[in-house]
Design a protein around this motif. Structure first.
Motif, mmCIF file in Angstrom:
data_model
loop_
_atom_site.group_PDB
_atom_site.id
_atom_site.type_symbol
_atom_site.label_atom_id
_atom_site.label_comp_id
_atom_site.label_asym_id
_atom_site.label_seq_id
_atom_site.Cartn_x
_atom_site.Cartn_y
_atom_site.Cartn_z
ATOM 1 N N LEU A 129 -20.443 30.909 -12.139
ATOM 2 C CA LEU A 129 -21.636 30.626 -11.346
ATOM 3 C C LEU A 129 -22.873 31.382 -11.836
ATOM 4 O O LEU A 129 -23.991 30.892 -11.710
ATOM 5 N N ILE A 130 -22.681 32.570 -12.373
ATOM 6 C CA ILE A 130 -23.849 33.365 -12.778
ATOM 7 C C ILE A 130 -24.250 33.094 -14.226
ATOM 8 O O ILE A 130 -25.191 33.695 -14.739
ATOM 9 N N SER A 131 -23.532 32.192 -14.881
ATOM 10 C CA SER A 131 -23.874 31.838 -16.256
ATOM 11 C C SER A 131 -24.517 30.451 -16.274
ATOM 12 O O SER A 131 -24.570 29.751 -15.266
ATOM 13 N N TYR A 132 -25.016 30.065 -17.421
ATOM 14 C CA TYR A 132 -25.626 28.744 -17.580
ATOM 15 C C TYR A 132 -24.567 27.660 -17.347
ATOM 16 O O TYR A 132 -23.433 27.812 -17.782
ATOM 17 N N PRO A 133 -24.887 26.560 -16.645
ATOM 18 C CA PRO A 133 -26.223 26.114 -16.204
ATOM 19 C C PRO A 133 -26.577 26.495 -14.775
ATOM 20 O O PRO A 133 -27.605 26.066 -14.270
ATOM 21 N N TYR A 134 -25.734 27.291 -14.097
ATOM 22 C CA TYR A 134 -25.961 27.550 -12.668
ATOM 23 C C TYR A 134 -26.960 28.683 -12.442
ATOM 24 O O TYR A 134 -27.879 28.568 -11.645
ATOM 25 N N ASP A 135 -26.784 29.804 -13.157
ATOM 26 C CA ASP A 135 -27.714 30.940 -13.056
ATOM 27 C C ASP A 135 -27.994 31.318 -11.602
ATOM 28 O O ASP A 135 -29.138 31.360 -11.146
ATOM 29 N N ILE A 136 -26.937 31.596 -10.871
ATOM 30 C CA ILE A 136 -27.043 31.933 -9.454
ATOM 31 C C ILE A 136 -27.524 33.370 -9.274
ATOM 32 O O ILE A 136 -27.143 34.271 -10.020
ATOM 33 N N ASP A 137 -28.382 33.583 -8.266
ATOM 34 C CA ASP A 137 -28.914 34.920 -7.971
ATOM 35 C C ASP A 137 -28.043 35.694 -6.990
ATOM 36 O O ASP A 137 -27.975 36.919 -7.034
ATOM 37 N N VAL A 138 -27.407 34.992 -6.056
ATOM 38 C CA VAL A 138 -26.593 35.621 -5.012
ATOM 39 C C VAL A 138 -25.339 34.784 -4.799
ATOM 40 O O VAL A 138 -25.416 33.556 -4.682
ATOM 41 N N VAL A 139 -24.180 35.456 -4.727
ATOM 42 C CA VAL A 139 -22.926 34.753 -4.461
ATOM 43 C C VAL A 139 -22.392 35.191 -3.106
ATOM 44 O O VAL A 139 -22.231 36.397 -2.842
ATOM 45 N N LEU A 140 -22.119 34.213 -2.247
ATOM 46 C CA LEU A 140 -21.500 34.464 -0.951
ATOM 47 C C LEU A 140 -20.029 34.075 -1.051
ATOM 48 O O LEU A 140 -19.706 32.917 -1.331
ATOM 49 N N LEU A 141 -19.149 35.037 -0.864
ATOM 50 C CA LEU A 141 -17.717 34.781 -0.938
ATOM 51 C C LEU A 141 -17.188 34.457 0.451
ATOM 52 O O LEU A 141 -17.285 35.272 1.366
ATOM 53 N N ASP A 142 -16.640 33.264 0.602
ATOM 54 C CA ASP A 142 -16.091 32.824 1.883
ATOM 55 C C ASP A 142 -14.606 33.163 1.946
ATOM 56 O O ASP A 142 -13.830 32.729 1.101
ATOM 57 N N ASP A 143 -14.237 33.953 2.957
ATOM 58 C CA ASP A 143 -12.837 34.334 3.183
ATOM 59 C C ASP A 143 -12.266 35.108 2.000
ATOM 60 O O ASP A 143 -11.256 34.721 1.402
ATOM 61 N N ALA A 144 -12.904 36.223 1.673
ATOM 62 C CA ALA A 144 -12.472 36.982 0.485
ATOM 63 C C ALA A 144 -12.304 38.469 0.759
ATOM 64 O O ALA A 144 -12.277 39.265 -0.176
ATOM 65 N N PHE A 145 -12.183 38.867 2.024
ATOM 66 C CA PHE A 145 -12.072 40.297 2.319
ATOM 67 C C PHE A 145 -10.848 40.916 1.649
ATOM 68 O O PHE A 145 -10.877 42.061 1.218
ATOM 69 N N GLN A 146 -9.773 40.140 1.557
ATOM 70 C CA GLN A 146 -8.543 40.664 0.958
ATOM 71 C C GLN A 146 -8.405 40.332 -0.525
ATOM 72 O O GLN A 146 -7.440 40.739 -1.153
ATOM 73 N N HIS A 147 -9.372 39.618 -1.069
ATOM 74 C CA HIS A 147 -9.333 39.295 -2.496
ATOM 75 C C HIS A 147 -9.952 40.467 -3.258
ATOM 76 O O HIS A 147 -11.129 40.459 -3.611
ATOM 77 N N ARG A 148 -9.157 41.481 -3.550
ATOM 78 C CA ARG A 148 -9.682 42.748 -4.026
ATOM 79 C C ARG A 148 -9.959 42.774 -5.530
ATOM 80 O O ARG A 148 -10.406 43.808 -6.047
ATOM 81 N N TYR A 149 -9.714 41.676 -6.219
ATOM 82 C CA TYR A 149 -10.051 41.637 -7.639
ATOM 83 C C TYR A 149 -11.556 41.561 -7.850
ATOM 84 O O TYR A 149 -12.040 41.768 -8.961
ATOM 85 N N VAL A 150 -12.291 41.270 -6.796
ATOM 86 C CA VAL A 150 -13.756 41.292 -6.836
ATOM 87 C C VAL A 150 -14.237 42.451 -5.965
ATOM 88 O O VAL A 150 -13.751 42.652 -4.856
ATOM 89 N N LYS A 151 -15.202 43.195 -6.475
ATOM 90 C CA LYS A 151 -15.791 44.292 -5.722
ATOM 91 C C LYS A 151 -17.173 43.860 -5.240
ATOM 92 O O LYS A 151 -18.150 43.910 -5.985
ATOM 93 N N PRO A 152 -17.278 43.419 -3.997
ATOM 94 C CA PRO A 152 -18.572 42.944 -3.506
ATOM 95 C C PRO A 152 -19.531 44.093 -3.234
ATOM 96 O O PRO A 152 -19.108 45.239 -3.021
#
Length: 390
Positions: A129-152
């Motif tokens: 999402l943060i790479s071309y062609p999307y170039d997103i500024d902010v990512v909202l993770l839905d239902d990811a509190f226990q998905h600990r491979y990402v550090k929000p």
């Protein structure tokens, strides 16, 4: 019934202990750095829970979308629960609930210009999402509190008022998906689906019982219903395509839901109707021919005047169901729901989120406004022991 439930829970307690050991060991691996949590160069905000069943994640994510969509190029990334596809997928206007899941489908339908993506591997999804062609500024993770491979950057934990985690137990004896100590990872805790008539004493009791750390912020939200309902299967010719919430006062209403916790909705809508008949199915329920027959027969048996009310989340699945009677289709309305912060805390919450996004954005336009917020946020940031600064 309650005694039987407690007895069953007690029999399941040994299994809960084993489950807790497994989850605790996994969390320990993350804390020790053996399993890695990955941070990203853009603001990432996670919204989730530590219980089985719904806590109102979608309306809270939608609140963040409304808050940030004029500030930044926002994307929502979900696992896409019960979708029939796999891998990374970005929703289009042609996507169905079967393609991306009912909740992402709901958000894409409500915000057509919003980037909505699904991927079970959230780190991979963010990277795309943060790479071309999307170039997103902010990512909202839905239902990811226990998905600990990402550090929000901000971890938001939602807690259902009617099933407070402080009084719950681990699976399978209770509904907790991890030990109560998991709440300590949250930067923000929101008690959701609160009744509007909570007293100051209620707030104090819950606040004390939650036992949060000084770096954590606690908010309370309730459900706010849109004043206008819309016909689910509108052919463009119906004179009753929309109706007001007040019009339900004279109606016998069948409340059709497939959500985890419809209790607050039932309590809220009952006084607004002539008579309310709940017809509740499990969360993310896939309607079968037997269910359709039950819906048709239940509605047919109700006295006139009558209508059916369902949620936006359920509408995503019901719209594709075959076999509903013409009478049901002509009277099946969708009720949009938002959240409302109690104790006049919405501005405080919003400024915390916007301040974090501006401070951590790689977008120069967004970062331009961060200096205006630094002075206001500096006192709070001194008290923080985590990466997030409010």
């Amino acid at each position: 019934m309650e005694g039987d439930f407690i007895k069953i829970n007690n029999w399941l307690s040994p299994l809960s202990c084993l489950y807790g050991l497994g989850v605790g060991f996994r969390n320990m691996l993350f804390e020790m750095g053996i399993l890695k949590s990955r941070a990203f160069s853009v603001p990432v905000i996670s919204v989730g829970n530590i219980t089985v069943g719904g806590t109102g994640k979608t309306p809270h994510v939608e609140h963040l979308v409304r808050l940030l969509k004029d500030e930044a190029n926002v994307a929502v990334l979900s696992r896409g629960y019960k979708r029939k596809t796999s891998g990374f997928l970005v929703a289009t206007k042609e996507s169905t609930a079967s393609d991306i899941g009912d909740e992402p489908f709901q958000m894409k339908k409500k915000f057509p210009d919003l980037t909505v993506a699904v991927d079970k591997k959230r780190a991979r999804g963010i990277e795309k999402l943060i790479s071309y062609p999307y170039d997103i500024d902010v990512v909202l993770l839905d239902d990811a509190f226990q998905h600990r491979y990402v550090k929000p950057g901000i971890n938001i934990l939602l807690v259902d008022y009617h099933r407070l985690i402080i009084y719950d137990r681990l699976l399978p004896a209770g509904r907790l998906r991890e030990p109560l100590s998991g709440k300590n990872r949250a930067d923000i805790v929101i008690v959701t689906k609160c009744p509007r008539n909570l007293t100051p004493m209620n707030f104090r009791v819950i606040t004390k019982a939650m036992d949060l750390y000084p770096y954590q912020r606690l908010y309370f939200t309730t459900l706010k219903y849109d004043d206008r309902l819309y016909l689910l299967k509108d052919d463009g010719k119906s004179p009753n395509a929309k109706r007001s919430l007040n019009s339900l006062a004279q109606q016998h209403v069948l409340l059709l839901t497939g959500i985890a916790s419809p209790r607050q909705m039932i309590e809220d809508l009952s006084p607004m109707t002539r008579e309310l008949t709940p017809l509740s199915f499990s969360d993310h329920h896939e309607f079968t021919p037997a269910d359709v027959k039950r819906i048709n027969e239940t509605f047919e048996a109700m006295p006139h005047p009558r209508c059916i009310v369902t949620t936006e989340k359920d509408a995503a699945r019901i719209s594709a169901v075959a076999g509903l009677s013409d009478d049901v289709c002509q009277h099946l309305y969708v009720l949009p729901v938002r959240i409302e912060f109690l104790l006049d805390k919405e501005d405080n919450f919003n400024q915390n989120i916007i301040g974090y996004v501006r401070k951590n954005s790689r977008n120069s336009i967004l970062a331009k406004g961060k200096d205006d917020h630094n002075t206001k946020d500096s006192n709070n940031s001194r008290n923080r022991s985590r990466t997030i600064s409010f």
